[in-house]
Design an enzyme around this catalytic site. Structure first.
Site, PDB file in Angstrom:
ATOM      1  N   GLU A 146       0.785  -1.196   0.066  1.00 15.31           N
ATOM      2  CA  GLU A 146       0.070   0.011  -0.052  1.00 15.31           C
ATOM      3  C   GLU A 146       0.691   1.183  -0.087  1.00 15.31           C
ATOM      4  O   GLU A 146       0.420   2.145   0.633  1.00 15.31           O
ATOM      5  CB  GLU A 146      -0.867  -0.015   0.980  1.00 15.31           C
ATOM      6  CG  GLU A 146      -1.931  -1.269   1.219  1.00 15.31           C
ATOM      7  CD  GLU A 146      -2.866  -1.220   2.369  1.00 15.31           C
ATOM      8  OE1 GLU A 146      -3.015  -0.305   3.056  1.00 15.31           O
ATOM      9  OE2 GLU A 146      -3.594  -2.100   2.251  1.00 15.31           O
ATOM     10  N   GLU A 155      -4.201  -9.777   0.813  1.00 16.20           N
ATOM     11  CA  GLU A 155      -4.683  -9.845   2.110  1.00 16.20           C
ATOM     12  C   GLU A 155      -6.148  -9.828   2.116  1.00 16.20           C
ATOM     13  O   GLU A 155      -6.515  -8.781   1.274  1.00 16.20           O
ATOM     14  CB  GLU A 155      -4.001  -8.398   2.879  1.00 16.20           C
ATOM     15  CG  GLU A 155      -2.881  -8.264   3.343  1.00 16.20           C
ATOM     16  CD  GLU A 155      -2.713  -6.847   4.099  1.00 16.20           C
ATOM     17  OE1 GLU A 155      -3.862  -6.099   4.143  1.00 16.20           O
ATOM     18  OE2 GLU A 155      -1.607  -6.591   4.551  1.00 16.20           O
TER      19      GLU A 155
END
Length: 559
Positions: free
Chosen positions: A398, A494
């Site tokens: 991210e 994830e």
């Protein structure tokens, strides 16, 4: 001079669009529902992805609570210029009056002249989950850009009703708003609803309106002191939740950010790890040299931290990894090299016949090749070099969404990491992972060109329209969109569901809800996802949705 837009970078701050310390609220909401021959509300028969919309610079306000006319735009800052012979530019104090704001959308501050500006702190308390039109900023090159809108994948002819972040002009004032759009999908296929086309003559930073959800909590825009060197600069001061720790780089995802530095733990007398009575099992390798698991399970995330944030011992790691193997997983995803992760987790994985997904963690702005934290991780991997265990190297978690890297910086770092690890024998796959909105709001073609597989982090809980039972269809829809972006097979690094916290619309956490969500994900795409996480991360702050510590799901898998 043409007005510019600047997003204030607050020390220890977190994007207002993410309240989740690990993964916070996505500005992008995605939905893919079940078959329905009649009209739906962004649920039946479609996968809806709320993407960013780039337009002219805007002043952001929440939707009005009454039928009265919207509040006027905030007045220009009250500017006090103090004369001084020491400072090369005037020192200016700007005071902002919030026009009845009830949610922590970024505060626009206008800086008409060069100088040093001080913006006071502001606090807002949100008492219930609220969805509004928020904003972020993005830089686009010269040219014509068609961005944003809602991308919907439908499996049959249907009518879709969806909220869309857009802009409207009233008396010359451009305002970002959320509008409900009805769209008829005549045949199965992919449709983009309500995109905006903008033309810019040069590289320009513009405001991007996005659908944003805020969980209950206290949000603060800290005091900011910034020096402006141009005229007519707009500074956006984002809010952060007072419950979110400053240094962690996660917000929504559920990727474990490295815990804050802590003193070394007290010496622990541990029993030596048992020596296997028979040769260690051979790590499972996916057939055909690809990724993915056996049946409907592939990988679990793992970080070797105790509840107090200290590192687990080699024996504790061995116990954890043995249980993960017992649950039926074939791979582990690790995020970094700290806490003796490589030697301890590597040894435990080898003893249990598990594969590894290794990572380079970027935890602060500036993913330069020479960054000491990044360089140390690369050096540790080169020294360890047990490549027979490794299927994939993930460079950055991210990093785009958190603005730690630009697209070009991240591309360069992936190439650099390939060269460094390749020099000591690694020939496996490389990728980077982020939330879908981070890939859709940027031109990521250079990244797609240097990665081997496309990956993303997808957490259904942060889509306020997704129930636990719809979690698997949600993740499956995100993977489908990601494959179209890069033209490569996509995997999820994830996904999961919290067992505690506050409801985010229809997405409510809980023990039974977590079991239902994980069963749904496992059924739809279990062999293509990495579940987050093995145990609760009690070393984290709870976050504004009070869910940050509660993603542990090992018990769902019987361990």
């Amino acid at each position: 001079m043409k007005a510019a837009v600047v997003a204030a970078l607050l020390a220890g701050g977190v994007s207002a669009h993410r309240a989740h310390n690990h993964r916070a609220h996505q500005a992008l909401f995605e939905k893919r529902g079940l078959h329905n021959e009649t009209a739906g509300t962004c649920a039946p028969t479609c996968t809806t992805i709320y993407t960013t919309i780039t337009g002219a610079e805007t002043w952001i306000q929440p939707p009005p609570k009454t039928t009265s006319a919207p509040a006027p735009p905030p007045p220009p800052p009250v500017v006090e210029v103090s004369s001084t012979t020491e400072a090369p530019v005037p020192v200016i104090t700007a005071t902002t009056t919030l026009p009845g704001e009830v949610v922590p959308t970024p505060i626009p501050q206008t800086c008409p002249t060069p100088g040093t500006y001080t913006f006071p702190a502001t606090t807002i308390v949100v008492t219930e989950t609220t969805t509004v039109c928020g904003a972020t900023t993005t830089e686009v090159p010269a040219g014509t850009h068609t961005l944003g809108g809602v991308t919907t994948v439908v499996e049959t002819a249907t009518t879709v009703v969806c909220p869309v972040a857009t802009t409207e002009v009233n008396n010359g004032v451009v305002t970002s708003v959320i509008k409900t759009t009805t769209f008829v999908c005549p045949t199965p296929g992919t449709y983009t609803i309500g995109p905006i086309t903008t033309v810019v003559p040069s590289v320009t930073t513009v405001v991007v309106p996005v659908v944003t959800t805020f969980c209950p909590g206290t949000y603060t825009a800290p005091a900011v002191v910034t020096t402006i060197t141009e005229t007519n600069v707009v500074v956006y001061c984002p809010f952060t939740s007072s419950e979110i720790p400053a240094p962690t780089p996660q917000a929504i995802a559920t990727s474990p950010a490295a815990p804050p530095p802590a003193a070394p733990p007290a010496p622990v007398k541990e029993k030596p790890s048992p020596v296997p009575a028979k040769p260690s099992p051979q790590p499972h390798k996916p057939s055909g040299g690809g990724l993915g698991g056996n049946g409907n399970l592939w990988a679990m995330t793992y970080t070797p931290f105790r509840a107090d944030g200290h590192c687990k011992s080699a024996g504790e790691v061995m116990e954890d990894v043995t249980l993960i193997k017992k649950a039926g997983f074939v791979s582990l995803r690790i995020y970094s090299t700290d806490c003796d992760t490589l030697p301890n987790v590597g040894a435990a994985a080898r003893a249990n016949g598990l594969r590894l997904i290794i990572g380079i963690f970027i935890g602060a702005p500036g993913c330069d090749n020479g960054d000491p934290t990044v360089a140390a991780q690369i050096a540790a991997l080169k020294a360890w070099k047990q490549w027979d265990l490794v299927d994939l190297c993930v460079v950055g978690n991210e990093a785009l969404f958190n603005n730690f890297c630009t697209v070009q910086q991240l591309t360069n770092l992936i190439v650099h990491t390939k060269q460094e690890l390749g020099s000591v024998g690694y020939t496996g796959k490389f990728t980077t992972t982020d939330v879908l909105s981070a890939f859709e709001s940027r031109d990521v073609s250079s990244i797609c060109n240097v990665i081997d597989v496309a990956t993303l982090n997808a957490h259904p809980y942060f889509n306020y329209q997704t129930t636990p039972g719809q979690a698997g269809v949600f993740v499956k829809g995100q993977l489908s969109v990601m494959e179209k972006i890069c033209g490569k097979k996509a995997y999820c690094m994830e996904t999961g569901w919290p067992k505690a916290g506050v409801c985010n619309g229809a997405a409510c956490p809980g023990v039974s809800q977590q079991r239902e969500a994980i069963a749904s994900i496992k059924k739809e795409v279990g062999n293509e996802v990495v579940f987050f996480s093995f145990r609760n991360d009690n070393w984290k702050e709870p976050g504004s949705c009070n869910c940050e510590r509660s993603w542990g799901c090992g018990d769902v898998f019987g361990v």
